[in-house]
Motif scaffolding. Sequence first.
Motif, PDB file in Angstrom:
ATOM      1  N   ASP A  68       0.848  -1.199   0.000  1.00 19.49           N
ATOM      2  CA  ASP A  68       0.000   0.000   0.000  1.00 19.49           C
ATOM      3  C   ASP A  68       0.883   1.249   0.000  1.00 19.49           C
ATOM      4  N   GLU A  69       0.250   2.418   0.034  1.00 17.26           N
ATOM      5  CA  GLU A  69       0.988   3.682  -0.094  1.00 17.26           C
ATOM      6  C   GLU A  69       1.998   3.914   1.023  1.00 17.26           C
ATOM      7  N   SER A  70       1.839   3.228   2.153  1.00 14.54           N
ATOM      8  CA  SER A  70       2.807   3.383   3.238  1.00 14.54           C
ATOM      9  C   SER A  70       3.802   2.220   3.309  1.00 14.54           C
ATOM     10  N   ARG A 128       6.986  -5.294   9.058  1.00 16.71           N
ATOM     11  CA  ARG A 128       7.222  -4.489   7.854  1.00 16.71           C
ATOM     12  C   ARG A 128       7.824  -5.358   6.749  1.00 16.71           C
TER      13      ARG A 128
END
Length: 134
Positions: free
Chosen positions: A45-47, A115
Amino acid sequence: MTPHRAATVADHMKTELVTLTPDLEIVSAVAILLQRHVSGACVLDESGVLAGVLSKRDCLKAALSASYYKEWGGTVADYMTGAPQTLDADLDIVAAAEVMIRSSYRRFPVLRHGRFVGQISRTDVLEALSAYWT
């Protein structure tokens, strides 16, 4: 004499990867996979959080749908496998092999502290294990 540290997933994973975004049009994603000669890509996703994995198998579903409707439609999010099975970067390479043996997946996204940090394939693990015996 220093103790031998067991090899980990992080020691053998790939970090230079093709990644996609969930909002990318599926036709563009197919083109990227074909141009880059890869069988799939992690979807971030964008992050930078792992949202899923898009495989060529998923793309075949999109292509089949396009053949019925005479046009491509949808985004990566519409076809990707969400919540994929992952491996931890610090997992011992032998334990990773055991996971892979029990799974139908050929490659796994790798996470460290939740992450996304890379990907490891059956080939990567086999090469790591075979290095012990050659």
